[in-house]
Design an enzyme around this catalytic site. Structure first.
Site, PDB file in Angstrom:
ATOM      1  N   ASP A 119     -21.231 -24.377  37.994  1.00 15.93           N
ATOM      2  CA  ASP A 119     -21.815 -22.459  38.317  1.00 15.93           C
ATOM      3  C   ASP A 119     -21.052 -22.095  39.313  1.00 15.93           C
ATOM      4  O   ASP A 119     -19.948 -22.592  40.067  1.00 15.93           O
ATOM      5  CB  ASP A 119     -23.236 -22.188  39.501  1.00 15.93           C
ATOM      6  CG  ASP A 119     -24.550 -21.613  39.072  1.00 15.93           C
ATOM      7  OD1 ASP A 119     -22.694 -20.094  39.364  1.00 15.93           O
ATOM      8  OD2 ASP A 119     -25.269 -20.896  38.636  1.00 15.93           O
ATOM      9  N   ARG A 126      -0.423  17.090  37.700  1.00 19.40           N
ATOM     10  CA  ARG A 126      -1.341  16.540  37.607  1.00 19.40           C
ATOM     11  C   ARG A 126      -2.627  17.309  38.323  1.00 19.40           C
ATOM     12  O   ARG A 126      -2.103  18.312  38.965  1.00 19.40           O
ATOM     13  CB  ARG A 126      -1.598  15.054  38.041  1.00 19.40           C
ATOM     14  CG  ARG A 126      -1.751  15.079  39.416  1.00 19.40           C
ATOM     15  CD  ARG A 126      -0.877  13.977  39.715  1.00 19.40           C
ATOM     16  NE  ARG A 126      -1.893  12.447  39.578  1.00 19.40           N
ATOM     17  CZ  ARG A 126      -1.988  11.742  40.315  1.00 19.40           C
ATOM     18  NH1 ARG A 126      -1.054  11.209  40.972  1.00 19.40           N
ATOM     19  NH2 ARG A 126      -3.552  10.974  40.226  1.00 19.40           N
ATOM     20  N   SER A 157      -3.221 -14.467  28.491  1.00 18.48           N
ATOM     21  CA  SER A 157      -2.632 -16.203  28.596  1.00 18.48           C
ATOM     22  C   SER A 157      -3.231 -16.990  27.598  1.00 18.48           C
ATOM     23  O   SER A 157      -3.269 -18.183  27.580  1.00 18.48           O
ATOM     24  CB  SER A 157      -1.929 -16.583  29.713  1.00 18.48           C
ATOM     25  OG  SER A 157      -0.971 -15.072  30.720  1.00 18.48           O
ATOM     26  N   THR A 214       7.283  -9.872  35.806  1.00 21.99           N
ATOM     27  CA  THR A 214       6.823  -9.524  35.247  1.00 21.99           C
ATOM     28  C   THR A 214       7.336 -10.011  33.871  1.00 21.99           C
ATOM     29  O   THR A 214       7.228  -9.884  32.945  1.00 21.99           O
ATOM     30  CB  THR A 214       6.460  -7.706  35.403  1.00 21.99           C
ATOM     31  OG1 THR A 214       5.963  -7.174  36.518  1.00 21.99           O
ATOM     32  CG2 THR A 214       5.759  -7.089  34.485  1.00 21.99           C
ATOM     33  N   HIS A 232     -13.635  10.444  37.941  1.00 25.42           N
ATOM     34  CA  HIS A 232     -13.716   9.496  37.249  1.00 25.42           C
ATOM     35  C   HIS A 232     -12.981   8.662  37.549  1.00 25.42           C
ATOM     36  O   HIS A 232     -12.577   6.860  37.009  1.00 25.42           O
ATOM     37  CB  HIS A 232     -12.289  10.495  35.924  1.00 25.42           C
ATOM     38  CG  HIS A 232     -11.842   9.876  34.930  1.00 25.42           C
ATOM     39  ND1 HIS A 232     -12.113   9.144  34.138  1.00 25.42           N
ATOM     40  CD2 HIS A 232     -10.815   9.135  35.041  1.00 25.42           C
ATOM     41  CE1 HIS A 232     -10.884   8.476  33.561  1.00 25.42           C
ATOM     42  NE2 HIS A 232      -9.883   8.621  33.598  1.00 25.42           N
ATOM     43  N   GLU A 278      -4.012  -2.848  44.538  1.00 29.26           N
ATOM     44  CA  GLU A 278      -5.170  -3.126  43.197  1.00 29.26           C
ATOM     45  C   GLU A 278      -5.038  -2.326  42.315  1.00 29.26           C
ATOM     46  O   GLU A 278      -5.436  -2.874  41.521  1.00 29.26           O
ATOM     47  CB  GLU A 278      -5.456  -1.889  43.901  1.00 29.26           C
ATOM     48  CG  GLU A 278      -6.729  -0.934  43.248  1.00 29.26           C
ATOM     49  CD  GLU A 278      -8.201  -1.945  43.208  1.00 29.26           C
ATOM     50  OE1 GLU A 278      -8.446  -2.708  43.891  1.00 29.26           O
ATOM     51  OE2 GLU A 278      -8.919  -2.185  42.669  1.00 29.26           O
ATOM     52  N   SER A 308     -19.027  -6.089  47.475  1.00 31.02           N
ATOM     53  CA  SER A 308     -19.218  -6.619  46.849  1.00 31.02           C
ATOM     54  C   SER A 308     -17.890  -7.506  45.848  1.00 31.02           C
ATOM     55  O   SER A 308     -18.307  -8.253  45.694  1.00 31.02           O
ATOM     56  CB  SER A 308     -19.837  -5.292  45.037  1.00 31.02           C
ATOM     57  OG  SER A 308     -20.180  -6.348  44.401  1.00 31.02           O
ATOM     58  N   SER A 309     -16.773  -6.560  45.961  1.00 29.94           N
ATOM     59  CA  SER A 309     -15.625  -7.439  45.626  1.00 29.94           C
ATOM     60  C   SER A 309     -15.256  -8.541  47.097  1.00 29.94           C
ATOM     61  O   SER A 309     -15.116  -9.611  46.248  1.00 29.94           O
ATOM     62  CB  SER A 309     -14.158  -6.206  45.560  1.00 29.94           C
ATOM     63  OG  SER A 309     -14.632  -5.035  44.924  1.00 29.94           O
ATOM     64  N   TRP A 345      -9.173   9.800  43.693  1.00 28.98           N
ATOM     65  CA  TRP A 345      -9.333   8.382  44.154  1.00 28.98           C
ATOM     66  C   TRP A 345      -8.976   8.295  45.375  1.00 28.98           C
ATOM     67  O   TRP A 345      -9.399   7.145  45.870  1.00 28.98           O
ATOM     68  CB  TRP A 345      -9.163   8.023  42.724  1.00 28.98           C
ATOM     69  CG  TRP A 345      -7.776   7.157  42.210  1.00 28.98           C
ATOM     70  CD1 TRP A 345      -6.942   8.225  41.428  1.00 28.98           C
ATOM     71  CD2 TRP A 345      -7.753   5.961  42.835  1.00 28.98           C
ATOM     72  NE1 TRP A 345      -5.935   6.770  41.920  1.00 28.98           N
ATOM     73  CE2 TRP A 345      -6.121   5.767  42.486  1.00 28.98           C
ATOM     74  CE3 TRP A 345      -8.459   4.633  43.473  1.00 28.98           C
ATOM     75  CZ2 TRP A 345      -5.945   5.049  42.604  1.00 28.98           C
ATOM     76  CZ3 TRP A 345      -7.679   3.805  43.340  1.00 28.98           C
ATOM     77  CH2 TRP A 345      -6.466   3.766  43.161  1.00 28.98           C
ATOM     78  N   HIS A 402      -1.850  -0.389  46.855  1.00 30.30           N
ATOM     79  CA  HIS A 402      -1.085  -0.877  45.439  1.00 30.30           C
ATOM     80  C   HIS A 402      -0.702  -2.277  44.884  1.00 30.30           C
ATOM     81  O   HIS A 402      -1.134  -3.121  43.884  1.00 30.30           O
ATOM     82  CB  HIS A 402       0.771  -1.114  45.912  1.00 30.30           C
ATOM     83  CG  HIS A 402       1.731  -1.068  44.579  1.00 30.30           C
ATOM     84  ND1 HIS A 402       1.950  -0.599  43.134  1.00 30.30           N
ATOM     85  CD2 HIS A 402       2.417  -2.074  43.739  1.00 30.30           C
ATOM     86  CE1 HIS A 402       1.804  -0.495  42.772  1.00 30.30           C
ATOM     87  NE2 HIS A 402       2.903  -2.267  42.663  1.00 30.30           N
ATOM     88  N   TYR A 447      -2.529  -4.765  41.246  1.00 30.43           N
ATOM     89  CA  TYR A 447      -2.917  -6.255  40.464  1.00 30.43           C
ATOM     90  C   TYR A 447      -3.124  -6.947  40.031  1.00 30.43           C
ATOM     91  O   TYR A 447      -3.833  -7.625  39.801  1.00 30.43           O
ATOM     92  CB  TYR A 447      -0.893  -7.207  41.126  1.00 30.43           C
ATOM     93  CG  TYR A 447      -0.202  -6.075  40.960  1.00 30.43           C
ATOM     94  CD1 TYR A 447       0.446  -6.211  39.549  1.00 30.43           C
ATOM     95  CD2 TYR A 447       0.868  -5.188  41.756  1.00 30.43           C
ATOM     96  CE1 TYR A 447       1.951  -5.620  39.462  1.00 30.43           C
ATOM     97  CE2 TYR A 447       1.884  -4.651  41.853  1.00 30.43           C
ATOM     98  CZ  TYR A 447       2.425  -4.567  40.291  1.00 30.43           C
ATOM     99  OH  TYR A 447       3.494  -3.991  39.737  1.00 30.43           O
ATOM    100  N   LYS A 490       6.160 -12.362  32.784  1.00 28.09           N
ATOM    101  CA  LYS A 490       4.996 -13.308  31.898  1.00 28.09           C
ATOM    102  C   LYS A 490       5.412 -12.351  30.332  1.00 28.09           C
ATOM    103  O   LYS A 490       5.191 -12.864  30.249  1.00 28.09           O
ATOM    104  CB  LYS A 490       4.158 -12.442  32.926  1.00 28.09           C
ATOM    105  CG  LYS A 490       4.435 -12.537  33.875  1.00 28.09           C
ATOM    106  CD  LYS A 490       3.001 -12.725  35.049  1.00 28.09           C
ATOM    107  CE  LYS A 490       1.711 -12.937  34.704  1.00 28.09           C
ATOM    108  NZ  LYS A 490       0.669 -14.676  35.073  1.00 28.09           N
ATOM    109  N   HIS A 496       6.337   3.280  47.755  1.00 30.70           N
ATOM    110  CA  HIS A 496       6.929   4.320  46.802  1.00 30.70           C
ATOM    111  C   HIS A 496       5.698   5.299  46.206  1.00 30.70           C
ATOM    112  O   HIS A 496       5.947   5.800  45.075  1.00 30.70           O
ATOM    113  CB  HIS A 496       7.112   2.952  45.441  1.00 30.70           C
ATOM    114  CG  HIS A 496       6.567   2.055  44.978  1.00 30.70           C
ATOM    115  ND1 HIS A 496       6.198   1.091  44.213  1.00 30.70           N
ATOM    116  CD2 HIS A 496       4.822   2.535  43.934  1.00 30.70           C
ATOM    117  CE1 HIS A 496       4.947   0.333  43.483  1.00 30.70           C
ATOM    118  NE2 HIS A 496       3.995   1.872  43.521  1.00 30.70           N
ATOM    119  N   HIS A 497       4.750   5.186  46.625  1.00 30.18           N
ATOM    120  CA  HIS A 497       3.739   6.427  46.043  1.00 30.18           C
ATOM    121  C   HIS A 497       4.291   7.212  47.571  1.00 30.18           C
ATOM    122  O   HIS A 497       3.351   8.828  47.480  1.00 30.18           O
ATOM    123  CB  HIS A 497       2.030   5.539  46.298  1.00 30.18           C
ATOM    124  CG  HIS A 497       2.061   4.653  45.390  1.00 30.18           C
ATOM    125  ND1 HIS A 497       1.396   4.783  44.396  1.00 30.18           N
ATOM    126  CD2 HIS A 497       2.041   3.288  45.414  1.00 30.18           C
ATOM    127  CE1 HIS A 497       1.134   3.615  43.396  1.00 30.18           C
ATOM    128  NE2 HIS A 497       1.677   2.332  44.579  1.00 30.18           N
TER     129      HIS A 497
END
Lengths: 533, 31
Positions: free
Chosen positions: A113, A457, A275, A335, A84, A262, A176-177, A149, A260, A264, A338, A309-310
Site C-alpha cells: 500500500d 483572451r 511511457s 523534451t 474553469h 506546475e 492535499s497535494s 486562475w 511553471h 510539469y 523524450k 517567461h510568463h
C-alpha cells in the site's frame, strides 16, 4: 523488467484477503485506507470536476459563439474563466494523476500500500471540501472571483468574499497535494520490493517521484502567495498592494515560481503514462530508459529557472529577458529526448492501435505541437506581440488537454481491465478518440489564428473580424463536451456489463501489475513482496 | 522512529520552510 523469482503475492491474493475492510456501503469509501479505493475516489472526483469545469467552458464558448453580449454579463464571464481554470488544473487534472499514482505505484514497485495509508485517506477527503469552497464562492456577495486562475494582484485585493473562499480552497488543495506527494516519495524510496532498484522502476513511478519533489517545492510557494494576498485583503499588510507600498509584480514572480513547475507537475505524470502505453503496444521495451529518467530530471530542474517567461511584458531588463528566453528554449532539449525515445520505441515495433495507443499517439502529435508553440512564445520579441492573446490559450490547451487529458484517457483505457476485470468496448473507445481528436483541433487549432490576428483572451465580446474562427471553435467545444459524455458511458458500460478481461489483455505490458498480479487486481496485493532480480 | 516517518517528516519540514520562508522573506523585505 526483471525476472520473477517469487510469485507469492499472486498466489496469495485470491484467498481470504480479498475483502474490503470493516465497513460496507458509503462508509467503506469514507474510511478506506486502501490505495486502490483511494485511487478510484480520486479518479471519480477528478471526472466530476472535469465535467464541472467543462460546463463552464461551454458557457464561455457559448458566449463567444458570436460577437456581442448574449448569454452572460462580463463579470460572470470573468468568473467562468477563473473557475474553469482553477477547477480544471487543481480539481480535474492533478487529482486524476494522483488517482493513477495511488492505483499503480504500490503495484508497480511491489509494495502492499502507500506508506501513510491514513494520511492518504485524508489527502483525498480534503478535496471535496476544497471543491465545495470553490463552487460556493459563486453564491457569495459579488460572486466568485473574476481574476483569472493566476489570481494576480491588485485585482485580488479588490474582490468580494468569494476571493477568500478561493484562497482557502487553494490552501486545502495545496495541503492535499503536499500530503499526497510526501506519501508518494516515501512509498517509492522506502517500500520497493527487494530487487526493484530505482533504475528498474517503471517510468510512471519515476515521473511521479520527480513530480512529487516538484510539488513539495512549489506548492508551498503558491500557498505563501495566496496567504500574503489574504493578509493584504484583511490584515493591513501591503505585500502586493501598491497603495500601501507593495509590489503587484512581486505576486507574479512568486506565482510563476510555482506556476511553471506546475505545468510539469501536470505534464510529467502524463509522460509516465505514455511511457507505459507506447512500449506495450509496440511490443518493445522503452527506448532509452536511462535517458528518459535524466531528461525528466532535467525538465524538473529547468522548470524552476524559467518562471519569468510568463512576464516578459512587465518591464524586466533585457538581460533578464535573454536569460529566461535561453533557459526556456533549453527545455526543448530534454523534451526532444523524450519525444525521440517514444518514436524510437515505436520504430520497427509490432504495432497495434487499440484505444490506449491511439490516445498515446494523439498525445504525441498534439503535445509536440503545444511544445512548438511554447517555443514560439519563449522568444521575447514574439511573446511581446502575443502576450494575453488567444495564441497563448491555444498553446496551453495543446499542452493541458491534448497533453495531460489525452494521456489520462490513454491510461484509463490501458488500466481499466486491471482495475475492473472487464474490457471496454473497443469500437466505442475508438469513436471517443477520433471525435475527441477532431473536436479538440476544431476548438484550439483555430485559436492560433485568432491570437495571431490579435484577439485578446478573457474577453466576452470581440470585433466582427474574429467571428468565423470563434464560431468554429465554439462548435468544436460543444462537440468535445458531448464526446466526453460518451467516455462516461463507455466507463459505466465497462464496469456494469463489459466482457471479462483476460489475465493479460496487453501482451506487451511488462510492469509488475501485469506480470505478477491477476486481473482484476485483488483488494490487497503484495502483502508479501515479490523478489525480483 | 520508523524510516517512513523520518522521510515524511523531512519532506514536511521542507514544505513548511518553503511556505514560511517566502512569507517571512517578503515580510522582512517590505519593512
Amino acid at each position: 523488467m526483471s525476472a520473477v523469482l517469487d510469485t507469492h503475492g499472486k498466489a496469495h491474493d485470491h484467498g481470504h484477503h480479498d475483502h474490503h475492510g470493516g465497513y460496507g456501503g458509503v462508509m467503506r469509501w469514507i474510511t478506506t485506507t486502501n490505495h486502490k479505493d483511494i485511487g478510484t475516489l480520486y479518479l471519480w472526483f477528478s471526472f466530476i470536476m472535469f465535467l464541472t469545469g467543462g460546463a463552464m467552458a461551454m458557457v464561455i464558448r457559448a458566449e463567444l459563439f458570436e460577437p456581442g453580449l448574449q448569454i452572460v454579463n462580463p463579470e460572470f464571464f470573468n468568473q467562468m474563466t477563473t473557475m474553469h481554470g482553477l477547477i480544471m488544473v487543481f480539481g480535474a487534472i492533478m487529482p486524476a494523476f494522483v488517482g493513477f499514482a495511488n492505483w499503480l505505484i504500490p503495484m508497480q514497485i511491489g509494495a502492499p500500500d502507500m506508506a501513510f495509508a491514513r494520511m492518504n485517506n485524508w489527502s483525498f477527503w480534503i478535496l471535496p471540501f476544497a471543491a465545495s469552497l470553490l463552487v460556493m464562492s459563486f453564491f457569495m456577495p459579488g460572486g466568485a472571483p473574476g481574476v483569472g486562475w493566476t489570481m494576480y494582484a491588485p485585482l485580488t485585493v479588490q474582490q468580494g468574499m468569494g476571493m477568500d473562499f478561493t484562497i482557502f480552497a487553494i490552501h486545502l488543495l495545496g495541503m492535499s497535494s503536499i500530503m499526497g506527494s510526501i506519501n508518494i516519495i516515501t512509498t517509492i524510496l522506502n517500500m520497493r520490493a527487494p530487487g526493484m532498484t530505482l533504475m528498474k522502476m517503471p517510468m510512471f513511478c519515476w515521473t511521479w517521484l520527480i513530480t512529487a519533489y516538484l510539488l513539495v517545492a512549489s506548492m508551498p510557494v503558491l500557498a505563501g502567495a495566496v496567504t500574503m494576498t489574504l493578509t493584504d485583503r484583511h490584515f493591513g499588510t501591503s505585500f502586493f498592494n501598491a497603495a500601501g507600498g507593495g509590489d503587484p509584480v512581486l505576486y507574479q514572480h512568486i506565482f510563476w515560481f510555482f506556476g511553471h513547475p506546475e505545468v510539469y507537475i501536470i505534464a510529467l505524470p502524463a509522460f509516465g503514462v505514455i511511457s507505459q502505453v507506447i512500449p506495450a503496444f509496440s511490443r518493445k521495451p522503452l527506448f532509452g530508459y536511462a535517458s528518459m529518467v535524466y531528461a525528466t530530471s532535467a525538465i524538473a530542474i529547468l522548470s524552476f529557472m524559467v518562471w519569468a517567461h510568463h512576464m516578459y511584458t512587465t518591464g524586466m531588463p533585457v538581460t533578464g529577458q535573454l536569460f529566461f528566453m535561453y533557459a526556456t528554449t533549453l527545455i526543448a532539449i530534454p523534451t526532444g529526448v523524450k519525444v525521440f525515445n517514444w518514436v524510437a520505441t515505436m520504430w520497427k515495433g509490432s504495432l497495434t492501435f487499440e484505444t490506449p495507443m491511439l490516445f498515446a499517439i494523439g498525445f504525441l502529435f498534439l503535445f509536440t505541437m503545444g511544445g512548438f508553440s511554447g517555443l514560439v512564445l519563449a522568444l521575447v520579441p514574439v511573446d511581446i506581440q502575443l502576450q494575453d492573446t488567444y495564441y497563448v490559450v491555444a498553446h496551453f490547451h495543446y499542452v493541458m488537454v491534448a497533453g495531460a487529458l489525452f494521456s489520462a484517457f490513454a491510461g484509463i483505457y490501458f488500466w481499466l481491465p486491471k482495475w475492473t476485470g472487464r474490457m471496454y468496448d473497443e469500437t466505442l473507445g475508438k469513436w471517443h478518440f477520433w471525435l475527441s481528436m477532431i473536436f479538440f483541433n476544431m476548438i484550439f487549432f483555430v485559436q492560433h489564428f485568432l491570437g495571431l490576428a490579435g484577439m485578446p483572451r478573457r474577453i466576452p465580446d470581440y470585433p466582427l473580424q474574429f467571428e468565423t474562427w470563434n464560431k468554429i471553435s465554439s462548435i468544436g467545444a460543444f462537440g468535445f463536451g458531448l464526446t466526453q459524455l460518451l467516455f462516461l458511458y463507455i466507463v459505466i458500460k465497462t464496469i456494469r456489463s463489459g466482457e471479462k478481461a483476460p489475465e493479460k489483455p496487453w501482451e506487451g505490458a511488462d510492469s509488475l501489475e501485469w506480470t505478477h498480479l491477476p486481473t482484476p487486481a485483488p483488494y490487497h496485493t503484495f502483502e508479501t513482496p515479490p523478489v525480483l532480480k | 522512529m520508523s524510516r517512513n516517518a523520518r522521510t515524511g517528516l523531512i519532506l514536511a519540514t521542507i514544505a513548511l520552510m518553503f511556505f514560511l520562508g517566502i512569507i517571512v522573506k517578503y515580510w522582512l523585505y517590505g519593512r
